[in-house]
Write a protein that holds these residues in place. Structure first.
Motif, short mmCIF file in Angstrom:
data_model
loop_
_atom_site.label_atom_id
_atom_site.label_comp_id
_atom_site.label_asym_id
_atom_site.label_seq_id
_atom_site.Cartn_x
_atom_site.Cartn_y
_atom_site.Cartn_z
N CYS A 8 155.48 -5.32 34.41
CA CYS A 8 155.56 -3.90 34.75
C CYS A 8 155.47 -3.03 33.50
O CYS A 8 154.79 -2.00 33.51
CB CYS A 8 156.86 -3.61 35.50
SG CYS A 8 156.90 -4.30 37.16
N ASN A 9 156.15 -3.42 32.43
CA ASN A 9 156.13 -2.63 31.20
C ASN A 9 154.75 -2.65 30.55
O ASN A 9 154.32 -1.66 29.96
CB ASN A 9 157.19 -3.13 30.22
CG ASN A 9 158.59 -2.79 30.69
OD1 ASN A 9 158.79 -1.84 31.44
ND2 ASN A 9 159.56 -3.57 30.25
N CYS A 10 154.02 -3.78 30.65
CA CYS A 10 152.69 -3.89 30.03
C CYS A 10 151.64 -3.08 30.76
O CYS A 10 150.67 -2.63 30.15
CB CYS A 10 152.26 -5.36 29.98
SG CYS A 10 153.23 -6.36 28.84
N THR A 11 151.78 -2.89 32.07
CA THR A 11 150.76 -2.19 32.85
C THR A 11 151.10 -0.73 33.13
O THR A 11 150.32 -0.04 33.77
CB THR A 11 150.52 -2.92 34.19
OG1 THR A 11 151.76 -3.00 34.90
CG2 THR A 11 149.95 -4.30 33.97
N ARG A 12 152.21 -0.26 32.66
CA ARG A 12 152.63 1.12 32.89
C ARG A 12 151.65 2.09 32.22
O ARG A 12 151.27 1.91 31.08
CB ARG A 12 154.03 1.35 32.34
CG ARG A 12 154.57 2.73 32.66
CD ARG A 12 155.95 2.94 32.14
NE ARG A 12 156.83 1.97 32.80
CZ ARG A 12 158.06 1.70 32.39
NH1 ARG A 12 158.54 2.29 31.33
NH2 ARG A 12 158.79 0.82 33.02
N GLY A 13 151.21 3.08 32.96
CA GLY A 13 150.35 4.13 32.39
C GLY A 13 148.88 3.76 32.30
O GLY A 13 148.12 4.48 31.65
N GLN A 14 148.45 2.66 32.91
CA GLN A 14 147.03 2.27 32.86
C GLN A 14 146.21 3.22 33.73
O GLN A 14 146.66 3.70 34.76
CB GLN A 14 146.86 0.83 33.36
CG GLN A 14 147.53 -0.21 32.49
CD GLN A 14 146.86 -0.38 31.14
OE1 GLN A 14 145.74 0.04 30.93
NE2 GLN A 14 147.58 -0.97 30.20
N ASP A 15 144.96 3.45 33.31
CA ASP A 15 144.09 4.36 34.06
C ASP A 15 143.36 3.61 35.19
O ASP A 15 143.49 2.40 35.33
CB ASP A 15 143.09 5.06 33.14
CG ASP A 15 142.16 4.07 32.45
OD1 ASP A 15 142.32 2.86 32.64
OD2 ASP A 15 141.25 4.54 31.74
#
Length: 124
Positions: free
Chosen positions: A45-52
């Motif tokens: 979850c932390n690695c994919t947060r804010g992906q476009d």
């Protein structure tokens, strides 16, 4: 309460439970999660947060499910409030190898869904 000699009717107990917004429901079945599973999920979850949107168009989502061929899993009735269905006290942990079953696997992505596959033997 029986030790003190107090008697309470079933209707009184039900009324008090309803007054506290508790309603009788079947417990949901959820996979048994260990601490390492929870830690891994938080890391993803932390690695994919804010992906476009471009990132998510390239993601392939997959899921597998086990369907029991014979019998059924345990059924338990719980008293819970709305929105508390997935809390550990309101769920029945599920584990593998409980008898005859079939395993199904499928996937989907931004472009659509894929075929549903039945697994033969042990899926790895």
């Amino acid at each position: 309460m029986e030790e003190t000699g107090t008697k309470v009717s079933i209707s009184t107990v039900k009324r008090v439970l309803y007054q506290h917004n508790l309603k009788g429901r079947s417990a949901r079945k959820k996979p048994l999660l260990q601490n390492r599973h929870k830690k891994d999920k938080t890391t993803v979850c932390n690695c994919t947060r804010g992906q476009d949107c471009t990132f998510w168009r390239n993601v392939l989502w997959s899921h597998e499910t086990k369907i029991e061929r014979f019998g059924h899993n345990d059924h338990r009735y719980v008293w819970r409030k709305k929105g508390e269905a997935c809390k550990p006290k309101n769920t029945i942990p599920t584990v593998k190898h409980r008898g005859g079953s079939i395993m199904l696997w499928g996937y989907f992505a931004a472009g659509g869904t894929g075929a549903l596959h039945q697994g033969d033997g042990i899926m790895r």
